[in-house]
Design a protein around this motif. Structure first.
Motif, PDB file in Angstrom:
ATOM      1  N   LEU A 177       0.830  -1.212   0.000  1.00  0.00           N
ATOM      2  CA  LEU A 177       0.000   0.000   0.000  1.00  0.00           C
ATOM      3  C   LEU A 177       0.862   1.259   0.000  1.00  0.00           C
ATOM      4  O   LEU A 177       0.577   2.235  -0.707  1.00  0.00           O
ATOM      5  CB  LEU A 177      -0.935  -0.007   1.223  1.00  0.00           C
ATOM      6  CG  LEU A 177      -2.048  -1.064   1.183  1.00  0.00           C
ATOM      7  CD1 LEU A 177      -2.697  -1.215   2.554  1.00  0.00           C
ATOM      8  CD2 LEU A 177      -3.092  -0.718   0.126  1.00  0.00           C
TER       9      LEU A 177
ATOM     10  N   VAL B 160      -4.684   5.952  -2.201  1.00  0.00           N
ATOM     11  CA  VAL B 160      -5.034   4.644  -2.756  1.00  0.00           C
ATOM     12  C   VAL B 160      -6.530   4.671  -3.040  1.00  0.00           C
ATOM     13  O   VAL B 160      -7.314   5.172  -2.224  1.00  0.00           O
ATOM     14  CB  VAL B 160      -4.706   3.517  -1.742  1.00  0.00           C
ATOM     15  CG1 VAL B 160      -5.150   2.157  -2.271  1.00  0.00           C
ATOM     16  CG2 VAL B 160      -3.205   3.506  -1.419  1.00  0.00           C
TER      17      VAL B 160
ATOM     18  N   GLU C 273     -10.390   2.971  -3.876  1.00  0.00           N
ATOM     19  CA  GLU C 273     -11.158   1.799  -3.440  1.00  0.00           C
ATOM     20  C   GLU C 273     -11.006   0.651  -4.437  1.00  0.00           C
ATOM     21  O   GLU C 273     -10.957  -0.521  -4.050  1.00  0.00           O
ATOM     22  CB  GLU C 273     -12.631   2.178  -3.261  1.00  0.00           C
ATOM     23  CG  GLU C 273     -12.833   3.080  -2.058  1.00  0.00           C
ATOM     24  CD  GLU C 273     -14.275   3.494  -1.852  1.00  0.00           C
ATOM     25  OE1 GLU C 273     -15.169   2.901  -2.482  1.00  0.00           O
ATOM     26  OE2 GLU C 273     -14.503   4.420  -1.060  1.00  0.00           O
TER      27      GLU C 273
ATOM     28  N   GLU D  58      -8.353  -0.002  -6.192  1.00  0.00           N
ATOM     29  CA  GLU D  58      -7.043  -0.624  -5.936  1.00  0.00           C
ATOM     30  C   GLU D  58      -7.081  -1.519  -4.696  1.00  0.00           C
ATOM     31  O   GLU D  58      -6.443  -2.571  -4.664  1.00  0.00           O
ATOM     32  CB  GLU D  58      -5.969   0.466  -5.793  1.00  0.00           C
ATOM     33  CG  GLU D  58      -5.644   1.133  -7.118  1.00  0.00           C
ATOM     34  CD  GLU D  58      -4.883   2.423  -6.983  1.00  0.00           C
ATOM     35  OE1 GLU D  58      -4.187   2.786  -7.950  1.00  0.00           O
ATOM     36  OE2 GLU D  58      -4.982   3.102  -5.922  1.00  0.00           O
ATOM     37  N   VAL D  59      -7.849  -1.090  -3.699  1.00  0.00           N
ATOM     38  CA  VAL D  59      -7.997  -1.923  -2.497  1.00  0.00           C
ATOM     39  C   VAL D  59      -8.602  -3.273  -2.869  1.00  0.00           C
ATOM     40  O   VAL D  59      -8.139  -4.323  -2.426  1.00  0.00           O
ATOM     41  CB  VAL D  59      -8.861  -1.194  -1.440  1.00  0.00           C
ATOM     42  CG1 VAL D  59      -9.364  -2.164  -0.380  1.00  0.00           C
ATOM     43  CG2 VAL D  59      -8.056  -0.077  -0.792  1.00  0.00           C
ATOM     44  N   SER D  60      -9.632  -3.264  -3.724  1.00  0.00           N
ATOM     45  CA  SER D  60     -10.257  -4.515  -4.153  1.00  0.00           C
ATOM     46  C   SER D  60      -9.285  -5.382  -4.943  1.00  0.00           C
ATOM     47  O   SER D  60      -9.218  -6.601  -4.748  1.00  0.00           O
ATOM     48  CB  SER D  60     -11.477  -4.221  -5.038  1.00  0.00           C
ATOM     49  OG  SER D  60     -12.459  -3.608  -4.275  1.00  0.00           O
TER      50      SER D  60
ATOM     51  N   VAL E 158     -11.502  -7.777   1.504  1.00  0.00           N
ATOM     52  CA  VAL E 158     -11.405  -6.328   1.272  1.00  0.00           C
ATOM     53  C   VAL E 158     -11.434  -5.596   2.614  1.00  0.00           C
ATOM     54  O   VAL E 158     -10.713  -4.604   2.815  1.00  0.00           O
ATOM     55  CB  VAL E 158     -12.560  -5.847   0.363  1.00  0.00           C
ATOM     56  CG1 VAL E 158     -12.617  -4.325   0.306  1.00  0.00           C
ATOM     57  CG2 VAL E 158     -12.411  -6.424  -1.038  1.00  0.00           C
TER      58      VAL E 158
ATOM     59  N   VAL F 181      -7.992  -5.156   4.097  1.00  0.00           N
ATOM     60  CA  VAL F 181      -7.189  -4.095   3.477  1.00  0.00           C
ATOM     61  C   VAL F 181      -7.722  -2.728   3.923  1.00  0.00           C
ATOM     62  O   VAL F 181      -6.937  -1.823   4.256  1.00  0.00           O
ATOM     63  CB  VAL F 181      -7.204  -4.207   1.929  1.00  0.00           C
ATOM     64  CG1 VAL F 181      -6.291  -3.149   1.311  1.00  0.00           C
ATOM     65  CG2 VAL F 181      -6.763  -5.605   1.495  1.00  0.00           C
ATOM     66  N   CYS F 182      -9.049  -2.591   3.987  1.00  0.00           N
ATOM     67  CA  CYS F 182      -9.639  -1.321   4.454  1.00  0.00           C
ATOM     68  C   CYS F 182      -9.234  -1.045   5.902  1.00  0.00           C
ATOM     69  O   CYS F 182      -8.964   0.103   6.272  1.00  0.00           O
ATOM     70  CB  CYS F 182     -11.156  -1.353   4.339  1.00  0.00           C
ATOM     71  SG  CYS F 182     -11.738  -1.230   2.659  1.00  0.00           S
TER      72      CYS F 182
ATOM     73  N   MET G 185      -5.809   0.268   5.865  1.00  0.00           N
ATOM     74  CA  MET G 185      -5.842   1.641   5.335  1.00  0.00           C
ATOM     75  C   MET G 185      -6.282   2.634   6.411  1.00  0.00           C
ATOM     76  O   MET G 185      -5.740   3.733   6.505  1.00  0.00           O
ATOM     77  CB  MET G 185      -6.824   1.732   4.158  1.00  0.00           C
ATOM     78  CG  MET G 185      -6.343   1.159   2.854  1.00  0.00           C
ATOM     79  SD  MET G 185      -4.952   2.044   2.127  1.00  0.00           S
ATOM     80  CE  MET G 185      -5.617   3.685   1.921  1.00  0.00           C
TER      81      MET G 185
ATOM     82  N   PHE H   1      -7.175   7.341   1.573  1.00  0.00           N
ATOM     83  CA  PHE H   1      -8.066   7.193   0.421  1.00  0.00           C
ATOM     84  C   PHE H   1      -8.223   8.535  -0.307  1.00  0.00           C
ATOM     85  O   PHE H   1      -8.749   8.577  -1.406  1.00  0.00           O
ATOM     86  CB  PHE H   1      -9.457   6.725   0.860  1.00  0.00           C
ATOM     87  CG  PHE H   1      -9.545   5.250   1.139  1.00  0.00           C
ATOM     88  CD1 PHE H   1      -9.353   4.322   0.131  1.00  0.00           C
ATOM     89  CD2 PHE H   1      -9.836   4.792   2.408  1.00  0.00           C
ATOM     90  CE1 PHE H   1      -9.441   2.959   0.376  1.00  0.00           C
ATOM     91  CE2 PHE H   1      -9.935   3.438   2.673  1.00  0.00           C
ATOM     92  CZ  PHE H   1      -9.733   2.508   1.654  1.00  0.00           C
TER      93      PHE H   1
END
Ligand code: FES
Length: 154
Positions: A21, A33, A35, A37-39, A49, A52-53, A56, A64
């Motif tokens: 990240l 970053v 959303e 890219e997070v997926s 997911v 990762v959130c 973040m 974000f």
């Protein structure tokens, strides 16, 4: 380096999620970053997911939202607070004419607070992108900001 190359660099290791990240964010001028890219990262690392959130939102280094080219993070923990006899945050707010949490109109600086930067014995401290500055004085803070503006520091 695009996301695929960053994932390959880290051998798709879920233990490297934070580094992935940070690498992704740091290759962008405005350090954020998306959303989507997070997926993609969650799929590639085979993690939820929500995991990762969670990372973040836990690390103040990650965002974000688009931020400035240079992200100033002033340490807000007790040792820095006790050694801050001139108020680092207020000094920067006045110098850049922005409040904590804001990005300057030219998107050059974003000002934030952060938890301990790991150098309490040299408090007060702040970080600009990946570089930590310690033993801050008002004059030192103002000089550092000027040197970023002039391109001497980057
Ligand atoms: S409390 Fe500020 S660096 Fe540790």
């Amino acid at each position: 380096m695009n996301l695929q190359k960053i994932l390959e660099k880290h051998a798709f290791q879920k233990d490297h999620l934070i580094e992935i990240l940070i690498d992704l964010q740091n290759e962008k001028t405005y350090k954020f970053v998306t959303e989507e890219e997070v997926s993609l990262i969650a799929d590639a690392l085979k993690v939820p997911v929500s995991h990762v959130c969670g990372v973040m939102s836990f690390y103040t280094l990650l965002s974000f939202d688009e931020r400035g080219k240079y992200i100033i993070q002033v340490c807000k923990d007790v040792p820095c607070y006790l050694n801050d006899d001139f108020n680092v945050l207020t000094t920067i707010e006045k110098a850049l004419d922005i409040s904590c949490g804001d990005t300057s109109k030219d998107q050059f600086f974003t000002l934030e607070q952060t938890a301990c930067l790991g150098c309490c014995d040299e408090a007060p401290a702040m970080r600009i992108n990946n570089k930590v500055y310690t033993k801050l004085t008002k004059a030192k803070v103002l000089r550092i900001l000027e040197e970023y503006k002039e391109g001497i520091l980057c």
